[in-house]
Each structure stands twice: as structure tokens, then as C-alpha cells.
Design a protein around this motif. Structure first.
Motif, mmCIF file in Angstrom:
data_model
loop_
_atom_site.group_PDB
_atom_site.id
_atom_site.type_symbol
_atom_site.label_atom_id
_atom_site.label_comp_id
_atom_site.label_asym_id
_atom_site.label_seq_id
_atom_site.Cartn_x
_atom_site.Cartn_y
_atom_site.Cartn_z
ATOM 1 N N SER A 206 60.978 65.848 -24.467
ATOM 2 C CA SER A 206 59.730 65.202 -25.036
ATOM 3 C C SER A 206 58.853 64.521 -24.082
ATOM 4 O O SER A 206 57.514 64.083 -24.518
ATOM 5 C CB SER A 206 60.318 64.396 -26.120
ATOM 6 N N GLU A 208 59.775 61.740 -22.749
ATOM 7 C CA GLU A 208 60.389 60.538 -22.395
ATOM 8 C C GLU A 208 61.065 60.126 -21.035
ATOM 9 O O GLU A 208 61.832 61.205 -20.772
ATOM 10 C CB GLU A 208 61.510 60.130 -23.637
ATOM 11 N N TRP A 260 67.814 67.472 -19.693
ATOM 12 C CA TRP A 260 66.954 66.438 -19.161
ATOM 13 C C TRP A 260 66.539 67.188 -17.688
ATOM 14 O O TRP A 260 67.261 67.871 -17.155
ATOM 15 C CB TRP A 260 67.707 65.318 -19.131
#
Length: 293
Positions: A206, A208, A260
Motif C-alpha cells: 500500500s 505504508e 513487503w
């Protein structure tokens, strides 16, 4: 004056290499002969150019002034030679280059080997070290630096980027609950690289960004050592992608939080604005930029 041009060139080589012995290896003379040549030059000039100890040499004030002039002379001469080499379409000369040690088996080293194969009259002296080294002070013609550029007086060119993976030893990871978020790794043991920040930033799909530090019992100054200790199941660490992928393929490492990502590190060629071997350096940099994979 003409009789002492060779003496001046040898004096400059001694300063560049940092010792009579290193200069002698590069020139193909004995250390005693190199020392005698510099002494003859000092006698001709009537000044002391170098302070000598058993372990190192240092320039006197007169030596610093004289070296600057000699270096300019050598630079001009080598520029002329390089221009003729360019006209002859066959590069020739020697370059001293440094790379991070973890790139010793990377695509960049492969490109260096290809360059040597294509240009038989070029000699490269390549130092692999994970310690930051200087150009002028350490006598290099070019540095390959990863992730940092801090000298605006130097010329530079980006050669590419290096990806990184977050990994841990297979058995170590199996002994812990599978992490679902970066904060789950705060209590894990971390193996740290001394030349990077202790804070790790992971980026979610996203966008983040989550920062974690974790606890560290072991710090090292070598990426290869990070790989070795991670395979020994001593904790979690960040590795250049090409090292991490080998460990993963061997079943000794696991990729943590694969959804990630980590910021890539830039790979830069850095060289002096007025290189002693400007044409050859530029040719080498262009080749690496085009062939680095």
C-alpha cells in the motif's frame, strides 16, 4: 631536467602507492632501486621530499608542493597518451578500482572481466572491500560505491541499483512464530551491518513505511559475513539480493515478509574531476553502465 623525468614519474608512483615496495611491484623494479631513484631526485633538487619510516612514508612540505606539479605533468602526459590510444581504437593503460566486497561475484564483476577480455592492453587492479575508501587519499582512479555519495567535487555516474531481501536462517525462522507484520520482528535477533543504519524501513504494498530496529548482539563489517552468520541461524538480516537468493535456493535461508519490500541501493561509479587517466576511465565507466546486469 630530461634525465630526471623518469625519477619524477617514479617519485609520483611512490606517493600514489603509499610505499616503495608497492610502487616497485607496479613498476617492475626492486624496492631498493626505487628508493635510490627518489634519493637521487632529492639530491638533484637539494631538498627532502619524503619522510621515511619502517612502515610508511609521508610527504615533506617541499614534497607536497613538488608532487602537485609532478602529478599535473603526469596527468597531461597520460591525457596525451589516452588521446592517441583513442585514435588507435585500442585502449591501453592501468586503472586502480575499488568495489564493495559483496560484489566480488556479482554482475558488475562479470562486466569487469568482460572489459579485460575485450581490451588486452588495459591492466586493472581491483580492490574488494566493504570499508569506504577514498580516491585521492587512497590512490584509486575510480570507486564503485553502493548507497552513498558524499563528495560533490567528484564525477559520478549511476550504474544501476541493488535490491535487498530480509532473510533469516531456516532453522532460526522455524523456531519463531511466522511474522505477519514488520513489528513482529522487534523481538528477533538481528545481525547488523556496521556501515548502515540500525533502523530498517520496510514498505508495504500500500506504500505504508514501517521502521523497526530490533535487538542486535552481533555487528559485522562484511556483507559476506552477514550471509554466513544468517546461515548459522543467528538471526535476521538484510542481504543484497544476489547473496540472499543463493541461500534461499540452497534451503539455508528464508525470505521474511516477502510482500513487503526494502528500498534499493544505488550503485555509482565515482572518479576525480581531473582524472589522470580520463579517457580510459570514461571508457570503463561507459562499459560498466551498458553491461552491468
Amino acid at each position: 631536467m630530461i634525465d630526471h623525468l623518469k625519477h619524477m614519474a617514479i617519485f609520483a608512483r611512490v606517493v600514489d602507492e603509499g610505499s616503495f615496495r608497492a610502487a616497485a611491484r607496479g613498476i617492475g623494479l626492486s624496492p631498493s632501486r626505487v628508493s635510490e631513484t627518489v634519493s637521487d631526485l632529492e639530491a638533484f633538487l637539494g631538498v627532502t621530499l619524503l619522510y621515511r619510516t619502517t612502515r610508511k612514508i609521508a610527504l615533506t612540505n617541499e614534497g607536497r608542493i613538488f608532487y602537485a606539479r609532478v602529478a599535473d605533468m603526469m596527468r597531461t602526459a597520460e591525457t596525451g597518451l589516452n588521446e592517441l590510444n583513442a585514435l588507435a581504437l585500442e585502449p591501453a593503460g592501468a586503472l586502480r578500482v575499488s568495489l564493495p566486497a559483496f560484489m566480488s561475484s556479482s554482475g558488475l564483476s562479470t562486466a569487469i572481466g568482460e572489459f579485460i577480455r575485450l581490451h588486452p592492453h588495459v591492466a586493472l587492479s581491483v580492490t574488494y572491500t566493504d570499508h569506504p575508501v577514498g580516491l585521492i587519499d587512497d590512490g584509486y582512479d575510480m570507486n564503485i560505491r553502493v548507497g552513498w555519495l558524499d563528495d560533490s567535487s567528484m564525477m559520478s555516474r549511476k550504474l544501476g541499483e541493488i535490491g535487498r531481501l530480509l532473510v533469516a536462517g531456516t532453522d532460526y525462522a522455524a523456531s519463531r512464530p511466522e511474522p505477519e507484520h514488520p513489528t513482529d520482528l522487534e523481538e528477533w535477533d538481528w545481525i547488523r551491518f556496521q556501515h548502515r543504519s540500525d533502523v530498517t524501513e520496510l514498505i508495504a504494498p500500500s506504500g505504508e513505511v514501517v521502521k523497526i530496529s530490533g535487538q542486535s548482539q552481533l555487528q559485522v563489517d562484511s556483507a559476506d559475513a552477514l550471509d554466513h552468520f544468517a546461515r548459522m541461524d543467528l538471526g535476521v538480516t538484510l542481504l543484497p539480493a544476489h547473496l540472499a537468493e543463493r541461500g534461499i535456493a540452497a534451503g539455508e535461508l528464508v525470505h521474511l515478509l516477502p510482500e513487503w519490500s526494502l528500498r534499493t541501493l544505488g550503485v555509482y561509479a565515482v572518479w576525480p574531476d581531473k582524472s589522470r587517466r580520463e579517457n580510459l576511465t570514461l571508457l570503463f565507466v561507459r562499459f560498466l553502465s551498458e553491461h552491468h546486469r
